[in-house]
Enzyme design. Structure first.
Site, mmCIF file in Angstrom:
data_model
loop_
_atom_site.group_PDB
_atom_site.id
_atom_site.type_symbol
_atom_site.label_atom_id
_atom_site.label_comp_id
_atom_site.label_asym_id
_atom_site.label_seq_id
_atom_site.Cartn_x
_atom_site.Cartn_y
_atom_site.Cartn_z
ATOM 1 N N GLU A 1 -7.183 4.409 7.625
ATOM 2 C CA GLU A 1 -7.023 5.848 7.366
ATOM 3 C C GLU A 1 -8.266 6.411 6.681
ATOM 4 O OE1 GLU A 1 -3.195 5.621 5.408
ATOM 5 O OE2 GLU A 1 -2.313 4.948 7.294
ATOM 6 N N LYS B 1 0.120 4.219 -0.174
ATOM 7 C CA LYS B 1 -0.527 5.413 0.388
ATOM 8 C C LYS B 1 -0.294 6.599 -0.555
ATOM 9 C CE LYS B 1 0.361 3.633 4.958
ATOM 10 N NZ LYS B 1 -0.070 3.807 6.340
ATOM 11 N N ASN C 1 0.882 -1.176 0.000
ATOM 12 C CA ASN C 1 0.000 0.000 0.000
ATOM 13 C C ASN C 1 0.915 1.219 0.000
ATOM 14 O OD1 ASN C 1 -1.784 2.076 0.433
ATOM 15 N ND2 ASN C 1 -2.208 1.549 2.576
ATOM 16 N N HIS D 1 -9.688 0.839 4.549
ATOM 17 C CA HIS D 1 -8.408 1.055 5.248
ATOM 18 C C HIS D 1 -8.667 1.977 6.444
ATOM 19 C CE1 HIS D 1 -4.364 2.401 6.172
ATOM 20 N NE2 HIS D 1 -3.927 1.339 5.527
ATOM 21 N N GLU E 1 -5.629 -5.234 10.254
ATOM 22 C CA GLU E 1 -4.642 -4.183 10.481
ATOM 23 C C GLU E 1 -4.964 -3.458 11.782
ATOM 24 O OE1 GLU E 1 -2.515 -2.928 6.649
ATOM 25 O OE2 GLU E 1 -4.258 -1.663 6.887
ATOM 26 N N SER F 1 3.140 -2.307 10.337
ATOM 27 C CA SER F 1 4.593 -2.291 10.568
ATOM 28 C C SER F 1 5.261 -3.634 10.280
ATOM 29 C CB SER F 1 4.909 -1.804 11.978
ATOM 30 O OG SER F 1 4.441 -0.470 12.154
ATOM 31 N N GLY G 1 2.088 2.126 10.652
ATOM 32 C CA GLY G 1 3.009 3.245 10.513
ATOM 33 C C GLY G 1 3.636 3.689 11.823
HETATM 34 C C1 PEP Z 1 -0.779 0.114 5.745
HETATM 35 O O1 PEP Z 1 -0.611 1.195 5.222
HETATM 36 O O2 PEP Z 1 -1.790 -0.548 5.494
HETATM 37 C C2 PEP Z 1 0.246 -0.370 6.661
HETATM 38 C C3 PEP Z 1 0.103 -1.551 7.207
HETATM 39 O O3 PEP Z 1 1.303 0.475 6.886
HETATM 40 P P1 PEP Z 1 2.689 0.128 7.657
HETATM 41 O O4 PEP Z 1 3.178 -1.182 7.074
HETATM 42 O O5 PEP Z 1 3.588 1.269 7.339
HETATM 43 O O6 PEP Z 1 2.360 -0.010 9.093
#
Ligand code: PEP
Length: 252
Positions: free
Chosen positions: A99, A14, A12, A97, A169, A214, A175
């Site tokens: 976000e 982003k 992803n 997601h 997630e 992460s 992040g």
């Molecule tokens: C994500 O953006 O879905 C994500 C899991 O980000 P990160 O791996 O940076 O935590």
């Protein structure tokens, strides 16, 4: 990791990238993927779908978008319809997601509508679910994740999950550099699979459940070794070819 399901690693990006940066990243990923047994995909910002299609068509790497409108067409300024994503060869699209849920107020009902719109256009939705830190601390992780999942099952039917991917997630791990332990992640994955199995055991058995939050080269293998984790949704580490490739290798 299961012998029944293929592993999937989806990046992803982003809101990152440029034509020049993407070109190098995609070429580096393609160059390093030989021997990878996992399915691999990248979810890119809308303006770069044409570039992804040009660079990735005919390669083992699939591509997709990061959100989609719940509407097929019409007066929805700024929105992008699922059929438009299909026009650019997308295989996947992220829906729900955290976000999008937190920053743009996407409700469970809106996420379910986006999920169905994606499938109607032939795309595979990657449904993201997960709890905030406050929800984990309040010991309602299971309740939250089940509510998010059931909103889709109630609207689309459990059979719709046969043409979808679910990504767990935990919001507190996205992040932040904090990863769920393999045991924490496995517990929620088992709960999700169990909930789907209660409605349809065959769909549950085949459902790809990704972990995101992460994931890095240093923790990917132990996460992917868990029985109900079938790969990862990767944010930050998907922007660095060597890291993304190491995670893909851990999944194969
Ligand atoms: C994500 O953006 O879905 C994500 C899991 O980000 P990160 O791996 O940076 O935590």
């Amino acid at each position: 990791m299961s012998s029944v399901r293929t592993q999937l690693v989806a990046g992803n990006w982003k809101m990152h990238g440029s034509l020049a940066v993407n070109q190098t990243l995609l070429q580096d990923v393609l160059a390093g993927l030989a021997g990878c047994k996992a399915a691999v995909a990248v979810c890119v910002p809308f303006p770069y779908l044409a570039q992804a299609q040009t660079v990735l068509a005919g390669t083992p790497v699939a591509w997709g978008a990061q959100t989609v409108s719940e509407y097929a067409q019409g007066a929805y300024t700024g929105e992008v319809a699922a059929a438009m994503l299909a026009d650019f060869g997308c295989r996947y699209v992220l829906v729900g997601h955290s976000e999008r849920r937190a920053l743009y107020g996407e409700s469970d009902a809106a996420v379910a509508a986006k999920f169905m719109a994606a499938q109607q256009a032939g795309l595979i939705p990657i449904l993201c679910v997960g709890e905030t830190l406050a929800e984990r601390e309040a010991a309602i992780t299971g309740e939250v994740v089940t509510r998010q999942l059931e909103a889709v099952i109630d609207a689309a039917g459990v059979q719709a999950l046969a043409r979808a991917v679910v990504a767990y997630e935990p919001v507190w791990a996205i992040g932040t550099g904090k990863t769920a332990t393999p045991q924490q992640a496995q517990a929620v994955h088992a709960l999700i699979r169990g909930r789907v199995a209660a409605a349809d055991a065959a769909v549950a058995e085949k459902l790809q459940l990704l972990y995101g939050g992460s994931v890095k080269p240093g923790n990917a293998a132990e996460l992917f070794a868990m029985p109900d984790i079938d790969g990862g949704l990767i944010g930050g580490a998907a922007l660095v070819a060597a890291d993304f490739l190491a995670i893909c290798a851990a999944a194969s």
